[in-house]
Design a protein around this motif. Structure first.
Motif, PDB file in Angstrom:
ATOM      1  N   GLU A 129      68.446  -4.248 -14.058  1.00  0.00           N
ATOM      2  CA  GLU A 129      67.545  -4.960 -13.695  1.00  0.00           C
ATOM      3  C   GLU A 129      68.397  -5.970 -12.516  1.00  0.00           C
ATOM      4  OE1 GLU A 129      66.325  -6.750 -17.205  1.00  0.00           O
ATOM      5  OE2 GLU A 129      68.006  -8.226 -17.104  1.00  0.00           O
ATOM      6  N   TYR A 150      73.477   2.266 -18.866  1.00  0.00           N
ATOM      7  CA  TYR A 150      75.180   2.076 -18.913  1.00  0.00           C
ATOM      8  C   TYR A 150      75.410   3.601 -19.711  1.00  0.00           C
ATOM      9  CZ  TYR A 150      79.712   0.650 -18.738  1.00  0.00           C
ATOM     10  OH  TYR A 150      80.992   0.263 -18.379  1.00  0.00           O
ATOM     11  N   MET A 167      73.549  -6.438  -9.798  1.00  0.00           N
ATOM     12  CA  MET A 167      72.509  -6.008 -10.970  1.00  0.00           C
ATOM     13  C   MET A 167      73.157  -6.159 -12.318  1.00  0.00           C
ATOM     14  SD  MET A 167      72.757  -1.856 -10.493  1.00  0.00           S
ATOM     15  CE  MET A 167      74.372  -1.072 -10.077  1.00  0.00           C
ATOM     16  N   THR A 168      72.227  -6.182 -13.236  1.00  0.00           N
ATOM     17  CA  THR A 168      72.784  -5.899 -14.706  1.00  0.00           C
ATOM     18  C   THR A 168      72.512  -4.604 -15.052  1.00  0.00           C
ATOM     19  OG1 THR A 168      72.308  -8.245 -15.428  1.00  0.00           O
ATOM     20  CG2 THR A 168      72.521  -6.786 -17.253  1.00  0.00           C
ATOM     21  N   ILE A 169      73.308  -3.673 -15.601  1.00  0.00           N
ATOM     22  CA  ILE A 169      73.197  -2.302 -15.958  1.00  0.00           C
ATOM     23  C   ILE A 169      73.048  -2.331 -17.488  1.00  0.00           C
ATOM     24  CG2 ILE A 169      74.157  -0.145 -16.193  1.00  0.00           C
ATOM     25  CD1 ILE A 169      75.957  -0.603 -13.732  1.00  0.00           C
ATOM     26  N   LYS A 170      71.933  -1.968 -17.629  1.00  0.00           N
ATOM     27  CA  LYS A 170      70.998  -2.137 -19.106  1.00  0.00           C
ATOM     28  C   LYS A 170      71.663  -1.037 -20.115  1.00  0.00           C
ATOM     29  CE  LYS A 170      67.109  -4.093 -19.745  1.00  0.00           C
ATOM     30  NZ  LYS A 170      65.663  -4.092 -19.700  1.00  0.00           N
ATOM     31  N   PRO A 171      71.739  -1.168 -21.371  1.00  0.00           N
ATOM     32  CA  PRO A 171      72.688  -0.470 -22.398  1.00  0.00           C
ATOM     33  C   PRO A 171      71.988   1.193 -22.069  1.00  0.00           C
ATOM     34  CG  PRO A 171      71.905  -2.313 -23.514  1.00  0.00           C
ATOM     35  CD  PRO A 171      71.331  -2.495 -22.266  1.00  0.00           C
ATOM     36  N   GLU A 207      78.084   6.146 -18.370  1.00  0.00           N
ATOM     37  CA  GLU A 207      79.338   6.649 -19.117  1.00  0.00           C
ATOM     38  C   GLU A 207      79.322   8.063 -19.357  1.00  0.00           C
ATOM     39  OE1 GLU A 207      78.689   4.567 -23.020  1.00  0.00           O
ATOM     40  OE2 GLU A 207      80.218   3.137 -22.582  1.00  0.00           O
ATOM     41  N   SER A 222      69.911  -9.467 -11.199  1.00  0.00           N
ATOM     42  CA  SER A 222      70.664 -10.509 -12.007  1.00  0.00           C
ATOM     43  C   SER A 222      70.304 -12.028 -11.085  1.00  0.00           C
ATOM     44  CB  SER A 222      72.090 -10.499 -12.239  1.00  0.00           C
ATOM     45  OG  SER A 222      72.645 -10.520 -11.162  1.00  0.00           O
TER      46      SER A 222
END
Lengths: 492, 492
Positions: free
Chosen positions: B27, B42, B35-39, B46, B29
């Protein structure tokens, strides 16, 4: 030869600085106070990361990533936190360079590309994360929210040292949100215990768990839990902290949730972190005048095999055996390197791997082929034995476990020997001067006394320990009442 | 319900933006363009990281970490590189905040804490790394040096979109140094092939390998190799680049080595990277109007089990079976979630997991218990079948492989269908308008023609492909000679 390391006795600080560079862990960069983590150092950091990451996930935490920059208006919202970090913030003010009219081929900041609002390079991410959590939390069903981030942070430090205090460092920062105070306190405690277990059972670094005093706690925290380690020079090192943040950030960022009773309530918070500073702790706990000593868990190479030969024919025969040994070790999950380079002599290789802290070294020469033996050298004890090739992989598998345990035992014996009781300020100063280490002493609980002791001796309260005797007494400095002894030390 | 996603046909761009947020990938920021990479997002990143990291290590690369900041005087040394990035640099000018005398409780930049030299937040790390390599490279024995870094970088973009173009993004950047031109070219080619294989066989994204034109190559490179993917709306996306840098950085930073002939020579270089942009490519290649479609390799949860029940007694019986199925799947290394929450209805769960792109969904109700069956739903086909519980883990193991392969096949069929030959500029414009995709056309090789076509159509040369027919022809725009067809497209 890369050797000739300053000895610890001669100059501990110089020994450390030299060792970190000579063992290829890290070096200073062109940017004041920022380090370059070299491949060998980074491989060790990766082992720490992998183990911590596994433990965080096993305890229900998820990774995410939040922005590097914090707008100043968000940064200043939680006032204590802002005040605590304001003096060490790198600030982005412009977003463009342009050709410098006065210096052909050179660049300057474009004065017209000034940001309306300055951006702080994160020294820690509570502000940016709590501003985000506001959008993620509505009801008790969204809680607990247990997030971790692997990231770089920047704190403008005046005096820097590789790993121990650098302007930019790598770390993980956990940020959790809970419906109740109890749950948040439990989380902060759980993580501090996780850090302690990780330090002791993975890094072989004994630690003392406790609480920070008011003056030493994290800016914006209600309580700071910590793990404190003891270095070989008698100075303490804070190896990890876990903060119970109360409702401070929830109030500053207006983060409320609807409880299962239908009420609007503020969210309870924790944050916690360990950093590349642990690399410094690792070096200073185990290493010696010959170089690094690595616990097998952390060693990128656990066993190195060096052939001793006079000609190609010998090398070929030895290599056949060495490769078979390497394979047998790898099949047990052991990290092995066979160094068959002809460009370097065995003596050079021995010194190099000693410096790099490889736990076990196998040497194989023509006579070993005849006898079915190898020479096995232990880095931690600098000892050598002759062993049979047959079954060597089982012997080594067990030996690596032993070394891991013995490094911990040795460090713990040293640490335990460096906790000394003092019942008067004279005694306190004597111990500090002669031996250092943790000094267990009564304190009247005031920031004023703590500050005076610090001014006079440079020793600070490392923690109010959870274990140890809890008897009351009189402050060694003021004679006032004290609920329990606390641990003082000079610290990194 | 989180549903009601805009359809791709209605507004592809809006569909993408909504999907990334609704599926909990990322989303916006509080920081413009970051942006914020949400869990959940992410966790997918990974998986990409782990696979790439393994492949880099297998090909002899080591990880390291270099500073976030680049002093301006270093940044400007390689002039083309500096010129290419100067317009999008975040610049740190100060290192401290202080209380703002005009706004109690607020902070301002401390005017006295101005840096003597500004620091650029790295948009890429060639400058800081080559300045470091200078100290690491003396002789041919130090070469090749093959380093990778996982890091955040900042490029001040004016128009940003989640994952595709953000001010801060995460990436890996490889930087290698070699004794010969041949070896460096081979490295750049090896990595481009590695990227292609990773994209196709891990992300299930078909790509075209080729070279960038002069205008499109990396600032400071001699040649830029690339992999280009085709999105569902007919626009291309550059998914990775690998640069042969010649001696440009070695000359700018004066990095020489003593050759095995004893001569002083400049070092040859490469650099290469892929970023969180791949997350955007993943979404836009496979997903549909119902939400994400994830290739099983990338899915944090590959199989979800949803119980269908009317009361606690039923739930208990179903759970026993569901847990047994979950265990059998886990023993095969399959990532499973059993969602036994009573707070949400099955229909809600179905929609949620559809949106999140979980490849397979198992539903078990009371009748299934009687029959020994389950309902198995495939996310990619939105199909359902009834399967026997007996041996389900083997069926699913194979099915996950099939889905991975079929997603690739489907995307490849689409991509192949969107490579169209054009032999005149009229034809070119028609195709671009009606169908989009890659247009394979002759070009006279000049930057001038390329620029004119871009001005008139917004299409750029995505690459000069390695495969495909190599026949000569006449430029579709100028009629001049052309050595081979190149691929044009509108691009992200």
């Amino acid at each position: 030869m890369k050797k000739s390391l300053t000895s610890r006795k001669e100059d501990y600080s110089k020994w450390y600085n030299e060792l970190v560079v000579k063992a290829d862990l890290a070096e200073n960069s062109a940017v004041r106070g920022c380090m370059t983590i070299k491949p060998y150092g980074y491989a060790i950091w990766e082992k720490m990361q992998a183990e911590l990451d596994k433990r965080f996930k096993e305890t229900g935490h998820e990774n995410a990533y939040f922005p590097l920059f914090v707008p100043k208006s968000l940064f200043e919202l939680e006032e204590k936190n802002a005040e605590g970090f304001a003096k060490e913030c790198a600030v982005v003010t412009h977003y463009r360079l342009q050709n410098d009219p006065d210096r052909p081929g050179k660049l300057r900041v474009d004065p017209e590309a000034k940001l309306d609002e300055e951006l702080v390079v994160r020294p820690t991410s509570e502000a940016v994360i709590w501003n985000t959590f506001k959008g993620w939390i509505e009801s008790y069903r969204d809680l607990p929210l247990k997030i971790n981030q692997w990231a770089n942070v920047v704190r403008w430090e005046m005096r820097t040292r590789l790993f121990l205090r650098t302007t930019e460092f790598l770390w993980q920062e956990g940020h959790t949100a809970h419906a109740t105070k109890k749950e948040a306190v439990e989380e902060a405690e759980l993580i501090n215990a996780l850090y302690a277990d990780f330090a002791e059972n993975f890094l072989a670094i004994p630690v003392i768990e406790g609480l920070k005093s008011e003056s030493e706690k994290f800016a914006g925290a209600v309580e700071t839990y910590c793990i404190e380690a003891m270095m070989q020079d008698g100075k303490a090192l804070q190896a990890g902290t876990s903060h119970f943040l109360g409702e401070n950030f929830a109030k500053a960022f207006d983060v409320k949730f609807t409880s299962d009773q239908g009420k609007q309530e503020y969210v309870w918070a924790t944050s916690w972190g360990v950093s590349t500073r642990l690399m410094g702790a690792l070096v200073m706990t185990h290493s010696d005048d010959h170089g690094l000593v690595l616990p097998p868990n952390l060693a990128p190479i656990q066993v190195v095999i060096v052939p001793i030969f006079k000609n190609d024919e010998q090398l070929e025969l030895i290599s056949e055996k060495a490769n078979a040994i390497a394979e047998a070790l790898r099949s047990k999950g052991i990290r092995v390197k066979y160094d068959n380079r002809t460009t370097h002599k065995p003596g050079w290789k021995f010194a190099e791997y000693e410096l790099k802290g490889i736990p076990l070294r196998i040497a194989i020469g023509p006579k070993d082929l005849e006898k079915g033996s190898v020479e096995l050298a232990r880095r931690d004890l600098l000892s050598k034995t002759f062993e049979q090739q047959e079954g060597l992989e089982n012997l080594i598998e067990n030996l690596l476990k032993d070394i891991q345990q013995e490094l911990f035992n040795k460090a713990k014996a040293f640490r335990d020997d460096h906790i000394t009781k003092a019942d008067s300020f004279e005694e306190f100063k004597d111990i500090l001067e002669s031996k250092g280490g943790f000094i267990s002493a009564h304190w009247d609980g005031t920031a004023e006394t703590e500050e005076k002791i610090k001014e006079l001796t440079k020793a600070t309260i490392r923690c109010i320990p959870f274990s140890g005797d809890k008897e009351a007494g009189k402050c060694m400095f003021t004679g006032r009442d004290s609920a329990q002894r606390v641990l003082f030390a000079k610290a990194y």
